[in-house]
Write a protein that holds these residues in place. Structure first.
Motif, PDB file in Angstrom:
ATOM      1  N   ALA A  67       0.838  -1.211   0.000  1.00 15.95           N
ATOM      2  CA  ALA A  67       0.000   0.000   0.000  1.00 15.95           C
ATOM      3  C   ALA A  67       0.868   1.254   0.000  1.00 15.95           C
ATOM      4  CB  ALA A  67      -0.920  -0.013   1.218  1.00 15.95           C
ATOM      5  N   TYR A  68       1.950   1.190   0.743  1.00 20.34           N
ATOM      6  CA  TYR A  68       2.823   2.366   0.790  1.00 20.34           C
ATOM      7  C   TYR A  68       3.471   2.619  -0.572  1.00 20.34           C
ATOM      8  CZ  TYR A  68       6.479   5.616   1.977  1.00 20.34           C
ATOM      9  OH  TYR A  68       7.278   6.720   1.992  1.00 20.34           O
ATOM     10  N   HIS A  69       3.947   1.545  -1.177  1.00 23.56           N
ATOM     11  CA  HIS A  69       4.610   1.718  -2.469  1.00 23.56           C
ATOM     12  C   HIS A  69       3.636   2.107  -3.584  1.00 23.56           C
ATOM     13  CE1 HIS A  69       8.367  -0.781  -1.209  1.00 23.56           C
ATOM     14  NE2 HIS A  69       8.517   0.510  -0.970  1.00 23.56           N
ATOM     15  N   LEU A  70       2.409   1.625  -3.448  1.00 23.55           N
ATOM     16  CA  LEU A  70       1.434   1.950  -4.494  1.00 23.55           C
ATOM     17  C   LEU A  70       0.777   3.300  -4.260  1.00 23.55           C
ATOM     18  CD1 LEU A  70      -0.629  -1.288  -5.263  1.00 23.55           C
ATOM     19  CD2 LEU A  70       0.879  -0.047  -6.805  1.00 23.55           C
ATOM     20  N   TYR A  71       0.357   3.520  -3.020  1.00 23.34           N
ATOM     21  CA  TYR A  71      -0.474   4.701  -2.737  1.00 23.34           C
ATOM     22  C   TYR A  71       0.201   5.724  -1.832  1.00 23.34           C
ATOM     23  CZ  TYR A  71      -3.811   0.998  -3.973  1.00 23.34           C
ATOM     24  OH  TYR A  71      -4.456  -0.043  -4.583  1.00 23.34           O
ATOM     25  N   LYS A  72       1.421   5.430  -1.431  1.00 21.43           N
ATOM     26  CA  LYS A  72       2.135   6.293  -0.475  1.00 21.43           C
ATOM     27  C   LYS A  72       1.364   6.415   0.842  1.00 21.43           C
ATOM     28  CE  LYS A  72       5.384   7.289  -3.423  1.00 21.43           C
ATOM     29  NZ  LYS A  72       6.054   6.028  -3.645  1.00 21.43           N
ATOM     30  N   ASP A  73       0.648   5.376   1.198  1.00 21.98           N
ATOM     31  CA  ASP A  73      -0.118   5.402   2.452  1.00 21.98           C
ATOM     32  C   ASP A  73      -0.275   3.959   2.944  1.00 21.98           C
ATOM     33  OD1 ASP A  73      -1.866   5.656   4.565  1.00 21.98           O
ATOM     34  OD2 ASP A  73      -3.122   7.140   3.546  1.00 21.98           O
ATOM     35  N   GLN A  74       0.505   3.621   3.945  1.00 25.81           N
ATOM     36  CA  GLN A  74       0.459   2.242   4.441  1.00 25.81           C
ATOM     37  C   GLN A  74      -0.851   1.915   5.145  1.00 25.81           C
ATOM     38  OE1 GLN A  74       2.397   4.642   5.415  1.00 25.81           O
ATOM     39  NE2 GLN A  74       2.748   4.686   7.627  1.00 25.81           N
ATOM     40  N   GLY A  75      -1.621   2.971   5.495  1.00 23.81           N
ATOM     41  CA  GLY A  75      -2.902   2.759   6.175  1.00 23.81           C
ATOM     42  C   GLY A  75      -3.936   2.088   5.284  1.00 23.81           C
ATOM     43  N   LEU A  76      -3.641   2.016   4.004  1.00 29.85           N
ATOM     44  CA  LEU A  76      -4.591   1.381   3.075  1.00 29.85           C
ATOM     45  C   LEU A  76      -4.268  -0.096   2.867  1.00 29.85           C
ATOM     46  CD1 LEU A  76      -4.850   4.267   0.449  1.00 29.85           C
ATOM     47  CD2 LEU A  76      -6.659   3.493   1.979  1.00 29.85           C
ATOM     48  N   TRP A  77      -3.607  -0.706   3.810  1.00 34.54           N
ATOM     49  CA  TRP A  77      -3.202  -2.108   3.694  1.00 34.54           C
ATOM     50  C   TRP A  77      -4.373  -3.059   3.499  1.00 34.54           C
ATOM     51  CZ3 TRP A  77      -5.381  -5.303   7.304  1.00 34.54           C
ATOM     52  CH2 TRP A  77      -5.944  -4.669   8.414  1.00 34.54           C
ATOM     53  N   TRP A  78      -5.543  -2.658   3.943  1.00 33.59           N
ATOM     54  CA  TRP A  78      -6.697  -3.552   3.961  1.00 33.59           C
ATOM     55  C   TRP A  78      -7.469  -3.565   2.623  1.00 33.59           C
ATOM     56  CZ3 TRP A  78     -11.101  -0.659   3.098  1.00 33.59           C
ATOM     57  CH2 TRP A  78     -10.950   0.722   3.272  1.00 33.59           C
ATOM     58  N   VAL A  79      -7.175  -2.601   1.737  1.00 27.75           N
ATOM     59  CA  VAL A  79      -7.984  -2.511   0.511  1.00 27.75           C
ATOM     60  C   VAL A  79      -7.780  -3.703  -0.417  1.00 27.75           C
ATOM     61  CG1 VAL A  79      -8.043   0.018   0.578  1.00 27.75           C
ATOM     62  CG2 VAL A  79      -6.262  -1.129  -0.749  1.00 27.75           C
ATOM     63  N   PHE A  80      -6.621  -4.346  -0.315  1.00 24.23           N
ATOM     64  CA  PHE A  80      -6.370  -5.498  -1.192  1.00 24.23           C
ATOM     65  C   PHE A  80      -7.279  -6.662  -0.823  1.00 24.23           C
ATOM     66  CE2 PHE A  80      -2.329  -3.192  -0.564  1.00 24.23           C
ATOM     67  CZ  PHE A  80      -2.287  -2.595  -1.809  1.00 24.23           C
ATOM     68  N   ALA A  81      -7.468  -6.833   0.484  1.00 24.57           N
ATOM     69  CA  ALA A  81      -8.355  -7.909   0.934  1.00 24.57           C
ATOM     70  C   ALA A  81      -9.810  -7.595   0.579  1.00 24.57           C
ATOM     71  CB  ALA A  81      -8.210  -8.102   2.439  1.00 24.57           C
ATOM     72  N   MET A  82     -10.155  -6.305   0.658  1.00 21.90           N
ATOM     73  CA  MET A  82     -11.528  -5.935   0.299  1.00 21.90           C
ATOM     74  C   MET A  82     -11.792  -6.155  -1.187  1.00 21.90           C
ATOM     75  SD  MET A  82     -13.128  -4.888   2.992  1.00 21.90           S
ATOM     76  CE  MET A  82     -14.494  -4.010   2.284  1.00 21.90           C
ATOM     77  N   ARG A  83     -10.773  -5.871  -1.994  1.00 18.21           N
ATOM     78  CA  ARG A  83     -10.957  -5.988  -3.452  1.00 18.21           C
ATOM     79  C   ARG A  83     -10.888  -7.442  -3.910  1.00 18.21           C
ATOM     80  NH1 ARG A  83     -11.753  -6.962  -7.814  1.00 18.21           N
ATOM     81  NH2 ARG A  83     -11.444  -5.814  -9.768  1.00 18.21           N
ATOM     82  N   ASN A  84     -10.147  -8.267  -3.151  1.00 16.28           N
ATOM     83  CA  ASN A  84      -9.918  -9.654  -3.574  1.00 16.28           C
ATOM     84  C   ASN A  84     -10.384 -10.613  -2.486  1.00 16.28           C
ATOM     85  OD1 ASN A  84      -7.961  -9.197  -6.090  1.00 16.28           O
ATOM     86  ND2 ASN A  84      -7.329  -7.810  -4.464  1.00 16.28           N
ATOM     87  N   GLY A  85     -11.654 -10.498  -2.159  1.00 21.86           N
ATOM     88  CA  GLY A  85     -12.196 -11.276  -1.053  1.00 21.86           C
ATOM     89  C   GLY A  85     -12.029 -12.771  -1.210  1.00 21.86           C
ATOM     90  N   SER A  86     -12.092 -13.274  -2.424  1.00 17.67           N
ATOM     91  CA  SER A  86     -12.011 -14.715  -2.616  1.00 17.67           C
ATOM     92  C   SER A  86     -10.582 -15.229  -2.495  1.00 17.67           C
ATOM     93  CB  SER A  86     -12.571 -15.084  -3.987  1.00 17.67           C
ATOM     94  OG  SER A  86     -11.847 -14.406  -4.996  1.00 17.67           O
ATOM     95  N   VAL A  87      -9.614 -14.361  -2.711  1.00 14.12           N
ATOM     96  CA  VAL A  87      -8.206 -14.790  -2.652  1.00 14.12           C
ATOM     97  C   VAL A  87      -7.612 -14.484  -1.281  1.00 14.12           C
ATOM     98  CG1 VAL A  87      -5.916 -14.493  -3.693  1.00 14.12           C
ATOM     99  CG2 VAL A  87      -7.965 -14.363  -5.122  1.00 14.12           C
TER     100      VAL A  87
END
Lengths: 99, 270
Positions: free
Chosen positions: A51-71
């Motif tokens: 999240a930090y490398h992509l969005y410059k905000d490590q607080g968004l660590w959870w968005v990957f799980a939200m977007r890829n719930g099945s994985v």
């Protein structure tokens, strides 16, 4: 009462008497053109680093799980090398999460 | 910003373009690009937008066909009647047949010499006899995507049929041979107003392409119901046909000295 930032997964969750209520998931739009990416070894179990490398905000660590719930049933330990996940766009997150 | 008192991190290898590789104890590496992002992924995971293609369309009606450098066979207005003009008069506006895609054109110009069989000679002798122009062969592709294109296709073929036939018994000008057309293309010093007659044309009706049926949308169009190939080749062979007066007016001196835009250049000598 704790106040969570807009980048937090708990921003929409109610609190009462200092306790968090049942979690209200934060939703953002699933876009068709989100990039499909294969997790590399160095991001294994490190959604915060991704999240930090992509969005410059490590607080968004959870968005990957939200977007890829099945994985990513577990947002941290299911992020393993070789897993293919969709990366939500920062513009979508800004628009839908108000960050 | 405070400097790292321990000096640069030995596990991080920095490159000139700003990208870096960090090596961990377990052997894994972390590759970051020059912006510090994930290698191979655009910042913010925003896919690179694709610039849409643009097409410049120029109206032939407003700008005048004189400036159009595409290959065209101009035919006399007498031959551009209802059935040879296209559904919307496209061929009439173009003043003839146009090759929408760059065609394959070939022609040859020869200077002929005779070589008499001289007796007791070690070397041949050549005598100029004449110069000739060969057939101009034009091979182009035609595509059909809609009713309008189909109308142009049929009008073109129909026009070619009429350009290869003489006027006979019931015609008002019975006895007239097929008309002289003007071949034009690519500019003043290329094929400029060359007087030609159509000697042969070849129409391909391929078996391995789709066919478009016109007349479904506009049943009252002038051509009725026809099925035409969506892509095909059209080959036209032309023979250069200068009049006697034009031939008498030809001058090599003028050929060498007269520049573009002059009457001499517009006579279409090759």
């Amino acid at each position: 009462m704790a106040v969570y930032s807009k980048t937090s997964p708990y921003f929409d969750t109610e609190t009462s008497k200092g306790y968090l209520d049942v979690m209200t998931y934060r939703n953002f739009t699933i876009e068709d053109d989100d990039i499909l990416w294969e997790v590399t070894k160095n991001y294994e179990h490190r959604p915060d680093l991704l999240a930090y490398h992509l969005y410059k905000d490590q607080g968004l660590w959870w968005v990957f799980a939200m977007r890829n719930g099945s994985v990513l049933k577990d947002p941290v330990y299911d992020l393993v090398a070789g897993a293919k996940i969709y990366l939500p766009k920062i513009s979508t997150l800004r628009k839908d999460l108000g960050i | 910003m405070a400097e790292n008192v321990l000096g640069p991190d030995p596990t991080i290898q920095q490159f000139d373009d700003g990208s870096s590789i960090k090596r961990f104890d377990d052997g894994s590496v972390l590759v970051t690009d020059s912006e510090g992002g994930v290698a191979g992924i655009p910042a913010g995971a925003e896919p690179n937008s694709i610039t849409p293609a643009t097409v410049n369309v120029r109206s032939l009606r407003s700008s005048g066909v004189e400036n159009d450098l595409r290959v065209r066979i101009r035919v006399p207005d007498l031959y551009l009647k209802k059935s040879t003009a296209g559904i919307y008069g496209e061929l009439y506006n173009l003043k003839g047949i146009i090759f929408p895609y760059t065609p394959q054109i070939s022609y040859d110009v020869r200077a002929e010499y005779s070589s008499p069989q001289l007796l007791h000679a070690n070397f041949p002798q050549h005598f100029y006899t004449r110069s000739t122009l060969g057939t101009i062969q034009i091979q182009g592709r035609i595509t059909v995507q809609n009713e309008k294109d189909a109308g142009v296709y049929i009008a073109t073929i129909h026009l070619l049929k009429s350009l290869t036939k003489m006027r006979t018994a019931n015609d008002t000008v019975a006895g007239s041979p097929p008309p002289i057309c003007r071949l034009q293309g690519y500019g003043d010093y290329m094929l400029n107003n060359v007087p030609v007659v159509i000697t042969t044309y070849r129409v391909d009706l391929p078996e391995n392409v789709d066919y478009f049926t016109m007349g479904k949308e506009q049943e009252n169009n002038i051509y009725g119901k026809n099925t035409v190939p969506t892509i095909s080749q059209l080959t036209v062979n032309c023979m250069v046909m200068y009049s006697r007066r034009e031939i008498q007016e030809f001058s090599v001196t003028d050929w060498l000295t007269k520049t573009k835009g002059t009457d001499f250049r517009n006579k279409g000598f090759i």
